[in-house]
Design a protein around this motif. Structure first.
Motif, short mmCIF file in Angstrom:
data_model
loop_
_atom_site.label_atom_id
_atom_site.label_comp_id
_atom_site.label_asym_id
_atom_site.label_seq_id
_atom_site.Cartn_x
_atom_site.Cartn_y
_atom_site.Cartn_z
N PRO A 19 0.83 -1.21 0.00
CA PRO A 19 0.00 0.00 0.00
C PRO A 19 0.86 1.26 0.00
O PRO A 19 2.03 1.22 0.37
N GLU A 20 0.27 2.35 -0.43
CA GLU A 20 0.90 3.67 -0.49
C GLU A 20 1.92 3.78 -1.63
O GLU A 20 1.86 4.68 -2.45
N MET A 21 2.90 2.85 -1.67
CA MET A 21 3.91 2.88 -2.72
C MET A 21 4.43 1.46 -2.94
O MET A 21 4.85 0.81 -2.01
N ASP A 22 4.39 0.99 -4.20
CA ASP A 22 4.84 -0.37 -4.46
C ASP A 22 6.36 -0.43 -4.60
O ASP A 22 7.06 0.59 -4.62
N GLY A 23 6.89 -1.66 -4.68
CA GLY A 23 8.33 -1.84 -4.74
C GLY A 23 8.96 -1.32 -6.01
O GLY A 23 10.12 -0.89 -6.02
N TYR A 24 8.22 -1.37 -7.12
CA TYR A 24 8.74 -0.83 -8.38
C TYR A 24 8.93 0.68 -8.28
O TYR A 24 9.95 1.23 -8.70
N THR A 25 7.93 1.35 -7.74
CA THR A 25 8.03 2.81 -7.61
C THR A 25 9.09 3.20 -6.60
O THR A 25 9.83 4.16 -6.80
#
Length: 310
Positions: free
Chosen positions: A242-248
């Protein structure tokens, strides 16, 4: 092959944009649930099931699908509710997690929605430790619950966390005590698994819950004049968070000169043909499917040896 590559290209367009696609479904009752489309192989009407003696009560049986025998798990039982009734009118979502294929029995399947990970939030405080959620979101004024599938699978078929003899030697363990690894995962089960594995290697571990929290942690280090790529042996990050994925998260790190040299291992239950293209696109150093303690420990051991010139 052209069709496959088109599919890869469509999926990789989401990489670095902090987006995901959710397949929405229901159990008994009006509550909506979601699962990442990346983990879904197909959806079908519940096939004939063969009961397996001495299996977990969550496993309603096994089905022969596309020439393979697949366990079918009742998500209603798995999350502490009553079994789904009249399973012949129910649906099965065939998924791949941690390189294993299984089906999840659900009452109905709704539709696929495209969302931003910033719209996906951790479970509300006060839900306790025994809930089966990794995240929640809202869609058309309705709460959508995203189930912690890794917790369910760990309870139905526990994975060994033992590291085999020979993966770690005395020299590595003596070097490991000076090393610090940052891990990021929204699943409490996955955080504990990875933490225990790394503690066996001997490194210090900091465990955070999502990509946003991890990026803030790293930026704070950099703002204080510290060097994340020097202080941290590596970052081990989940992809779905949630909030920010690992790719981003990886993209943001690579775009910041103060931390862009940090070694990043994406460690995820996502598996399939898309991952290597995605890892290359965002600039991660490595990819590893969950959860294989020997492989994970070996990656950390390799980093220790490289960092000490071994």
């Amino acid at each position: 092959m052209a069709g496959l590559m088109d599919s890869v290209n469509q999926r990789t367009q989401l990489v670095g944009q902090n987006r995901l696609e959710l397949l929405l479904f229901r159990l008994e009752g009006p509550q909506l649930y979601g699962i990442n489309v990346f983990k879904v192989k197909e959806v079908l009407q519940c096939p004939n099931l063969t009961i397996m003696p001495k299996s977990s009560r969550v496993v309603r049986g096994v089905a022969n699908i596309r020439g393979g025998t697949i366990p079918i798990l009742d998500l209603s039982i798995a999350t502490g509710r009553a079994p789904l009734e009249d399973i012949k009118t129910s649906f099965v979502i065939i998924t791949e997690y941690n390189t294993k294929v299984q089906g999840f029995l659900v009452r109905s399947v709704e539709r696929i929605v495209n969302m931003n990970w910033e719209e996906i939030h951790p479970p509300p405080k006060g839900t306790g430790r025994d809930h089966y959620l990794t995240a929640v979101t809202r869609l058309d004024q309705q709460l959508v619950e995203i189930i912690d599938v890794e917790k369910i699978l760990a309870e139905v078929a526990p994975t060994s966390e033992v590291i085999s003899a020979g993966v770690i030697d005395d020299q590595v363990q003596s070097q490991a005590v000076t090393k610090h690894v940052l891990i990021v995962d929204d699943s409490s089960v996955a955080r504990k698994q990875v933490s225990r594995c790394l503690q066996t290697v001997g490194v210090e571990v900091t465990a955070l819950n999502d990509g946003r929290e991890a990026l803030n942690y790293l930026k704070k280090m950099a703002d204080e004049g510290r060097h994340p790529d020097r202080e941290l042996l590596m970052l081990i990050s989940d992809i779905e968070m949630p909030e920010m994925d690992g790719y981003t998260l990886t993209t943001e790190i690579r775009n910041d000169p103060r931390m862009q040299k940090l070694h990043i291992l994406l460690h995820t239950s996502l598996s399939g043909v898309f991952n290597q293209a995605m890892v290359k696109k965002v600039g991660a150093d490595d990819f590893l499917a969950k959860f294989k303690p020997d492989d994970l420990a070996a990656r950390v051991v390799d980093r220790i040896r490289v960092s000490d010139g071994g």
